[in-house]
Design a protein around this motif. Structure first.
Motif, short mmCIF file in Angstrom:
data_model
loop_
_atom_site.label_atom_id
_atom_site.label_comp_id
_atom_site.label_asym_id
_atom_site.label_seq_id
_atom_site.Cartn_x
_atom_site.Cartn_y
_atom_site.Cartn_z
N GLY A 49 -8.25 5.23 22.96
CA GLY A 49 -8.94 4.00 22.59
C GLY A 49 -9.31 3.11 23.76
N LYS A 50 -8.97 3.54 24.96
CA LYS A 50 -9.27 2.75 26.16
C LYS A 50 -10.37 3.44 26.96
CE LYS A 50 -4.53 1.07 26.44
NZ LYS A 50 -3.29 1.12 27.19
N SER A 51 -10.95 2.70 27.87
CA SER A 51 -12.08 3.22 28.64
C SER A 51 -11.70 4.39 29.54
CB SER A 51 -12.71 2.11 29.49
OG SER A 51 -11.76 1.61 30.42
N GLU A 52 -10.45 4.50 29.95
CA GLU A 52 -10.05 5.57 30.86
C GLU A 52 -9.66 6.86 30.13
OE1 GLU A 52 -6.26 3.05 30.35
OE2 GLU A 52 -8.35 2.61 30.69
N TYR A 53 -9.84 6.90 28.81
CA TYR A 53 -9.45 8.09 28.04
C TYR A 53 -10.13 9.36 28.56
CZ TYR A 53 -8.50 11.37 24.31
OH TYR A 53 -8.09 12.48 23.61
N GLY A 54 -11.42 9.30 28.81
CA GLY A 54 -12.15 10.48 29.29
C GLY A 54 -11.59 11.01 30.60
N LYS A 55 -11.26 10.10 31.50
CA LYS A 55 -10.68 10.50 32.79
C LYS A 55 -9.32 11.16 32.57
CE LYS A 55 -8.41 7.86 35.65
NZ LYS A 55 -7.82 7.01 36.62
N GLU A 56 -8.52 10.58 31.69
CA GLU A 56 -7.19 11.14 31.42
C GLU A 56 -7.29 12.49 30.72
OE1 GLU A 56 -4.61 10.10 32.83
OE2 GLU A 56 -5.22 8.08 33.39
N ASN A 74 -0.42 14.64 29.66
CA ASN A 74 -0.62 14.41 28.23
C ASN A 74 -0.09 13.04 27.82
OD1 ASN A 74 -1.42 15.28 25.54
ND2 ASN A 74 0.77 15.29 25.12
N GLN A 75 1.02 12.64 28.40
CA GLN A 75 1.57 11.31 28.10
C GLN A 75 0.57 10.23 28.52
OE1 GLN A 75 4.35 11.22 26.37
NE2 GLN A 75 4.21 9.03 26.15
N GLU A 76 -0.02 10.41 29.69
CA GLU A 76 -1.04 9.46 30.16
C GLU A 76 -2.25 9.44 29.23
OE1 GLU A 76 -0.86 7.22 32.70
OE2 GLU A 76 1.23 7.83 32.84
N ARG A 77 -2.65 10.62 28.79
CA ARG A 77 -3.78 10.70 27.85
C ARG A 77 -3.46 9.95 26.57
NH1 ARG A 77 -4.89 13.18 23.06
NH2 ARG A 77 -2.84 14.16 23.11
N MET A 78 -2.27 10.14 26.06
CA MET A 78 -1.89 9.49 24.80
C MET A 78 -1.85 7.97 24.92
SD MET A 78 0.91 12.26 23.42
CE MET A 78 1.43 11.23 22.07
N THR A 79 -1.42 7.48 26.07
CA THR A 79 -1.37 6.02 26.24
C THR A 79 -2.76 5.44 26.47
OG1 THR A 79 -0.89 6.20 28.60
CG2 THR A 79 1.00 6.02 27.11
N SER A 80 -3.73 6.30 26.78
CA SER A 80 -5.08 5.79 27.04
C SER A 80 -6.02 5.93 25.83
CB SER A 80 -5.69 6.50 28.26
OG SER A 80 -5.99 7.84 27.95
N VAL A 87 -5.07 17.93 20.89
CA VAL A 87 -6.25 17.35 21.55
C VAL A 87 -7.51 17.72 20.79
CG1 VAL A 87 -7.67 17.43 23.63
CG2 VAL A 87 -5.19 17.16 23.84
N GLN A 88 -7.62 18.96 20.39
CA GLN A 88 -8.81 19.42 19.67
C GLN A 88 -8.95 18.72 18.33
OE1 GLN A 88 -8.26 23.66 19.75
NE2 GLN A 88 -9.16 23.86 21.78
N LYS A 89 -7.85 18.42 17.67
CA LYS A 89 -7.90 17.73 16.39
C LYS A 89 -8.39 16.30 16.53
CE LYS A 89 -4.05 20.23 14.30
NZ LYS A 89 -2.66 20.11 13.86
N THR A 90 -8.08 15.68 17.66
CA THR A 90 -8.42 14.27 17.84
C THR A 90 -9.83 14.06 18.37
OG1 THR A 90 -7.43 14.21 20.07
CG2 THR A 90 -6.01 13.57 18.20
N GLN A 91 -10.53 15.14 18.63
CA GLN A 91 -11.89 15.00 19.16
C GLN A 91 -12.94 15.17 18.09
OE1 GLN A 91 -12.73 17.06 22.75
NE2 GLN A 91 -10.89 16.30 23.73
#
Length: 88
Positions: free
Chosen positions: A33-40, A25-31, A84-88
């Motif tokens: 707005g970045k291209s790797e967000y989907g992967k995270e 989740n920390q990795e997701r949060m740092t990504s 996560v659901q709120k941000t999608q």
């Protein structure tokens, strides 16, 4: 294998799964707005699913103290899922 050892191993596996989900989740949060967000996000989803399975297994044999901690892990993971659901 003695029952106590089973309980401890199940709890430790759940603890590890929870930590990996928190790290993902920390990795997701740092990504964000970045291209790797989907992967995270996909990685987080996988880690969350695994953590929930490990926690459920540990709850079956947990001591009272472990049970309370495992329920807290579930609550924390559910909060992340809601976020996560709120941000999608």
């Amino acid at each position: 294998m003695p029952y106590h050892k089973d309980k401890q191993q199940a709890f430790q596996a759940a603890q590890q799964g929870f930590k990996q989900a928190i790290d993902a989740n920390q990795e997701r949060m740092t990504s964000i707005g970045k291209s790797e967000y989907g992967k995270e996000l996909a990685h987080l989803t996988q880690e969350m699913n695994e953590a929930f399975v490990q926690i459920d297994k540990a709850l079956e044999v947990a001591s009272e103290h472990q049970y309370d901690q495992l329920k807290q892990y579930q609550h924390d993971l559910q909060s992340i899922m809601n976020d996560v659901q709120k941000t999608q």
